[in-house]
Structure formats: structure tokens, C-alpha cells
Design a protein around this motif. Sequence first.
Motif, PDB file in Angstrom:
ATOM      1  N   ARG A   2       4.947  85.163  36.881  1.00  0.00           N
ATOM      2  CA  ARG A   2       4.023  85.676  37.905  1.00  0.00           C
ATOM      3  C   ARG A   2       4.810  86.202  39.107  1.00  0.00           C
ATOM      4  O   ARG A   2       5.591  85.466  39.701  1.00  0.00           O
ATOM      5  N   GLN A   3       4.557  87.455  39.449  1.00  0.00           N
ATOM      6  CA  GLN A   3       5.309  88.073  40.539  1.00  0.00           C
ATOM      7  C   GLN A   3       5.032  87.389  41.874  1.00  0.00           C
ATOM      8  O   GLN A   3       5.878  87.371  42.755  1.00  0.00           O
ATOM      9  N   ASP A 338      -5.629  87.912  33.563  1.00  0.00           N
ATOM     10  CA  ASP A 338      -5.003  86.621  33.214  1.00  0.00           C
ATOM     11  C   ASP A 338      -4.961  86.447  31.695  1.00  0.00           C
ATOM     12  O   ASP A 338      -3.968  85.989  31.129  1.00  0.00           O
ATOM     13  N   MET A 339      -6.077  86.844  31.078  1.00  0.00           N
ATOM     14  CA  MET A 339      -6.144  86.719  29.618  1.00  0.00           C
ATOM     15  C   MET A 339      -5.113  87.657  28.961  1.00  0.00           C
ATOM     16  O   MET A 339      -4.448  87.300  27.988  1.00  0.00           O
ATOM     17  N   THR A 340      -4.988  88.871  29.509  1.00  0.00           N
ATOM     18  CA  THR A 340      -4.002  89.833  28.992  1.00  0.00           C
ATOM     19  C   THR A 340      -2.593  89.234  29.082  1.00  0.00           C
ATOM     20  O   THR A 340      -1.808  89.298  28.131  1.00  0.00           O
ATOM     21  N   TYR A 341      -2.302  88.639  30.228  1.00  0.00           N
ATOM     22  CA  TYR A 341      -0.995  88.001  30.453  1.00  0.00           C
ATOM     23  C   TYR A 341      -0.749  86.923  29.400  1.00  0.00           C
ATOM     24  O   TYR A 341       0.311  86.857  28.770  1.00  0.00           O
ATOM     25  N   GLN A 342      -1.767  86.103  29.202  1.00  0.00           N
ATOM     26  CA  GLN A 342      -1.638  84.996  28.262  1.00  0.00           C
ATOM     27  C   GLN A 342      -1.433  85.495  26.826  1.00  0.00           C
ATOM     28  O   GLN A 342      -0.548  85.035  26.114  1.00  0.00           O
ATOM     29  N   LYS A 343      -2.223  86.483  26.438  1.00  0.00           N
ATOM     30  CA  LYS A 343      -2.134  87.013  25.060  1.00  0.00           C
ATOM     31  C   LYS A 343      -0.769  87.649  24.803  1.00  0.00           C
ATOM     32  O   LYS A 343      -0.169  87.445  23.749  1.00  0.00           O
ATOM     33  N   LEU A 344      -0.302  88.437  25.783  1.00  0.00           N
ATOM     34  CA  LEU A 344       1.001  89.095  25.597  1.00  0.00           C
ATOM     35  C   LEU A 344       2.115  88.061  25.519  1.00  0.00           C
ATOM     36  O   LEU A 344       2.986  88.133  24.669  1.00  0.00           O
ATOM     37  N   THR A 345       2.053  87.093  26.424  1.00  0.00           N
ATOM     38  CA  THR A 345       3.082  86.055  26.465  1.00  0.00           C
ATOM     39  C   THR A 345       3.083  85.250  25.173  1.00  0.00           C
ATOM     40  O   THR A 345       4.140  84.991  24.591  1.00  0.00           O
ATOM     41  N   GLU A 346       1.892  84.898  24.717  1.00  0.00           N
ATOM     42  CA  GLU A 346       1.790  84.155  23.455  1.00  0.00           C
ATOM     43  C   GLU A 346       2.332  84.963  22.277  1.00  0.00           C
ATOM     44  O   GLU A 346       2.846  84.396  21.321  1.00  0.00           O
ATOM     45  N   GLY A 347       2.198  86.287  22.375  1.00  0.00           N
ATOM     46  CA  GLY A 347       2.706  87.158  21.304  1.00  0.00           C
ATOM     47  C   GLY A 347       4.221  87.332  21.358  1.00  0.00           C
ATOM     48  O   GLY A 347       4.783  88.127  20.626  1.00  0.00           O
ATOM     49  N   GLY A 348       4.863  86.640  22.298  1.00  0.00           N
ATOM     50  CA  GLY A 348       6.322  86.687  22.375  1.00  0.00           C
ATOM     51  C   GLY A 348       6.863  87.799  23.261  1.00  0.00           C
ATOM     52  O   GLY A 348       8.047  88.089  23.242  1.00  0.00           O
ATOM     53  N   THR A 349       5.968  88.437  24.050  1.00  0.00           N
ATOM     54  CA  THR A 349       6.413  89.530  24.912  1.00  0.00           C
ATOM     55  C   THR A 349       6.770  88.986  26.303  1.00  0.00           C
ATOM     56  O   THR A 349       6.056  88.146  26.834  1.00  0.00           O
ATOM     57  N   GLU A 350       7.871  89.481  26.859  1.00  0.00           N
ATOM     58  CA  GLU A 350       8.279  89.055  28.202  1.00  0.00           C
ATOM     59  C   GLU A 350       7.548  89.908  29.243  1.00  0.00           C
ATOM     60  O   GLU A 350       7.746  91.117  29.309  1.00  0.00           O
ATOM     61  N   VAL A 351       6.730  89.242  30.035  1.00  0.00           N
ATOM     62  CA  VAL A 351       5.863  89.961  30.971  1.00  0.00           C
ATOM     63  C   VAL A 351       6.151  89.565  32.411  1.00  0.00           C
ATOM     64  O   VAL A 351       6.236  88.371  32.727  1.00  0.00           O
ATOM     65  N   LEU A 352       6.306  90.573  33.268  1.00  0.00           N
ATOM     66  CA  LEU A 352       6.283  90.320  34.708  1.00  0.00           C
ATOM     67  C   LEU A 352       4.870  90.688  35.154  1.00  0.00           C
ATOM     68  O   LEU A 352       4.414  91.824  34.961  1.00  0.00           O
ATOM     69  N   TYR A 353       4.161  89.706  35.694  1.00  0.00           N
ATOM     70  CA  TYR A 353       2.741  89.887  35.993  1.00  0.00           C
ATOM     71  C   TYR A 353       2.572  90.050  37.498  1.00  0.00           C
ATOM     72  O   TYR A 353       2.744  89.092  38.257  1.00  0.00           O
ATOM     73  N   ASP A 354       2.279  91.261  37.922  1.00  0.00           N
ATOM     74  CA  ASP A 354       2.050  91.501  39.357  1.00  0.00           C
ATOM     75  C   ASP A 354       0.636  91.059  39.712  1.00  0.00           C
ATOM     76  O   ASP A 354      -0.310  91.851  39.708  1.00  0.00           O
ATOM     77  N   ASP A 355       0.529  89.760  39.986  1.00  0.00           N
ATOM     78  CA  ASP A 355      -0.759  89.128  40.292  1.00  0.00           C
ATOM     79  C   ASP A 355      -0.929  88.962  41.795  1.00  0.00           C
ATOM     80  O   ASP A 355      -1.773  88.199  42.241  1.00  0.00           O
ATOM     81  N   ARG A 356      -0.090  89.650  42.570  1.00  0.00           N
ATOM     82  CA  ARG A 356      -0.154  89.463  44.026  1.00  0.00           C
ATOM     83  C   ARG A 356      -1.496  89.919  44.589  1.00  0.00           C
ATOM     84  O   ARG A 356      -2.026  90.952  44.182  1.00  0.00           O
ATOM     85  N   GLU A 357      -2.017  89.104  45.517  1.00  0.00           N
ATOM     86  CA  GLU A 357      -3.259  89.454  46.205  1.00  0.00           C
ATOM     87  C   GLU A 357      -2.888  90.232  47.466  1.00  0.00           C
ATOM     88  O   GLU A 357      -1.765  90.119  47.965  1.00  0.00           O
ATOM     89  N   ASN A 358      -3.823  90.989  47.978  1.00  0.00           N
ATOM     90  CA  ASN A 358      -3.630  91.734  49.224  1.00  0.00           C
ATOM     91  C   ASN A 358      -2.435  92.685  49.194  1.00  0.00           C
ATOM     92  O   ASN A 358      -1.767  92.891  50.200  1.00  0.00           O
TER      93      ASN A 358
END
Length: 413
Positions: A2-3, A338-358
Amino acid sequence: MRQSTLFLRTQREAPRDETAVNAKLLIRGNFIHKLMAGVYSMLPLGFRVREKIIGVIRDEMNRLGAEMIMPALHPRDVWEVTGRWEGMEKVMYQFKDHSGREVGLGPTHEEVIAAIAAQVIASYQDLPRAVYQIQTKFRDEERPKSGLLRGREFTMKDLYSFHADAASLERFYEEAKEAYRAVFRRLGLSAHLTEASGGDFSKYSHEFMVEAEAGEDTVVLCRLCGFAKNAEIAEGARGACPKCGDGALEATPAIEVGNIFKLGTRFSEPAELTFRDEKGAQHPVIMASYGIGVERLMGTIAEVHHDERGLVWPEAAAPFAVHLLVISSGEEVRSFSDMTYQKLTEGGTEVLYDDRENVSAGEKFADADLIGIPWRVVVSERTVASEKVEVKRRSETEPKLMKLSELVPLLAR
Ligand code: ATP
Ligand code: MG
């Protein structure tokens, strides 16, 4: 990752004291931090790139020999035997410790490995052998100004091979060339193999050169047949190609990313590194050394793979495979991303998730372009309305809408 929790702050402006493109982009993207000229820290994003590069190098080197590691701190006497304590005094950091003992920080390891090999290799049955390390080198480089391309402290992969005769060396040298080609190809670089003068070492050496404006070397090459030579020694940088006769020679700036040397017995003789042949006679071991600069490779990739908006990492060197951006703080959009992040991560993909608010969409897009992760996936009100995500490669301009069920298998490789 999570960024919002990542140790990261990108910068709009490059520092004034950096002139090299690689340093400007890598500092703006917060991959690296400059402590002093030629000395950089690897921040979390840079560390991941460095790890990826090391992973590729290690994978190829393990085909050639076993990994080990040697110290950075060396006593004077190990360098004294080859005359290089004085010979390399301009490059080597040398000082006295508190007890007055003279020590230095290793700029390379031929002396140390030869001293070790003298205890390991005794007979022809112990040959050939090869070992390598991925280790920190120190060199007092004059006014380094090329960012990661020329550091005073840097990581080198150095491999050393030991042989009973020239034929064995020749075979291994060719295998090493292939392994080097594979390293550079996998990291998205096309490297020319050039014959070099070998400088301090020997005339039997080759360099791997990547064409780039920032290169400190000049390569003379024929684009027709691939002939390439270091301009230092090439006679006549113009005219017809001496190899194929058809192409025209062209001079171009290039970065030396790797270097391979046939050392002969230059280091083995002073170290008394010998072997016993079948008849019991003693001979000096024939040696060769093979170097690759890890951060120089990282800087070279940055020099070659970028555009006006930022870095464009080849997949094998990228800090993450996917940069997932959530635009909007609405409940529904958030939970879809969030679900997209979870699915990709579970699929073995390395994800940087820009979940920053504001943080505005514009800022997130600009950061994604600057950081240069190969795939960008955006979740917004618009994409969620059609139960899709917006997918774009960093190297392309047109995004595509995709179902998650299509995206996950596409990225999971
Ligand atoms: P150069 O001519 O560029 O100074 P070199 O001939 O001194 O290089 P070697 O001693 O053969 O280089 O080192 C092996 C490899 O280590 C080089 O091909 C390069 O990739 C890398 N390297 C050498 N010096 C540096 C440095 N100061 N910073 C980063 N990488 C370096
Ligand atoms: Mg050098």
C-alpha cells in the motif's frame, strides 16, 4: 504494497546538482537518495529494482559458478604482493586504523580471491573452478557526475575463474560471454561486445557497451554486421567496416555495463596459486575475472528506458509489476479497488497500490508515470459502473477497460 504506508515522497523538481538523467529521474521518483557525490542510498523502490537486477545476474551466474562473499576491508600486505597497493593508490581508499595498521577498502578482489584460491586449489583435479560475489566496492572516482553510472561506493558482481590451460579458459570465457548477453537481454538492454584495451589489467579483455547519450565511452560500430570496437583503440572511427566491408563505421557514446578479462598468471604467480599436473609438476593457475556493475546497470536502464514524464521500467527490473490507482474515496470504488488489489496479489502479481486519500487523480497519474511501473490499473467511478478496471501499459498511451477475470490471468505469469 500500500502506497499510503510506503516510505516514499516523489519530487516535482530534480536537484540542481545532478546533471545525469538517471540521477534526476531516480531521485525525483524517490528510488535513491544522494548522501554525497558518488554515494547513494537505495530507498524502498530503488532497493526493489536493485534486488530484481541482482536476481537476474545471480540466476545467470549460478550456471557458471558458486556464490561467495569477500570482505570490503583489506590489509595492505595482500595488495603488496602484486604491487597494486601503490599501483592503485589513486583509486583505492587507503588509511591507517587506530593501531596504525595500514588497510584499504577493496576496489576489486583479484588479490584476495587469489590468496583464497591458493589454499583451495592444489591439483589439476581442482580445475576448472569459478566463484562469484555480489559485493560493495569502493573507488575514489574523480568528481563522479554520472549519477548511478559512476559511484564511489557501488555493488559489483565479480566472478573469477581458474584454469589449468588456455583451452579451458577459452571455453569458459565463451560461456561467460553468453551468460552476460543473457543478463543484459533479460534486463531490456542491447549491449555491444567490444574488444577493449583492458586498461590496468591486460589486453585480452572485452567490454559490454550499451548505447546511450550519457555514456562516458565511445564505441565505433557497424550496424550492418554488428562489429563493435572501443574507440580508445579502434584505428579509424570512419570508413568501411573492417569485418563485413559493406557497412559504414559510426561512432556513438556508450556505457560500459560489464567487463571480462583474461588475466593469465598475473595474479596467480605472486599469490603462489599453483596446481600439480598429472606428472606431479607445478604450474601457475590461469585466471580470468568478469565484472558487472549493479547500480550502473540500474542507471543505464533509467538512461535508456524513460520518456519526458518519467521512467519506463522493463518488466524484469521493475519494482512492482502493477501500479494500482484508486481515484475517488467513495465507499463503492474503494471496496472494488481493494478487491482488485487482493485478487492481483493472490494471483502472484506484485502490486503497488496507490490507496492514498486526499491526493488528486492528476497527482496519482503523474507519480505513476514518474515511477514507471510497467502496468497501470485504475479504478474509478466510471470503471466500477461497468464492473471493470482501466488498464494501460506504461509504454503505451491508450488504456483499455477490462474485467478483473481477464486482468488477473494476463498479469499472473
Ligand atoms: P570504467 O572504465 O567505467 O571506470 P572499469 O574498467 O574501472 O570501468 P571494472 O574495474 O572492470 O570497470 O569493473 C567492472 C564493472 O563494474 C564495470 O564494467 C562497471 O559495470 C562497474 N563499475 C566500475 N566502476 C564503477 C563505478 N565507479 N560505479 C559503478 N559501477 C562501476
Ligand atoms: Mg574505473
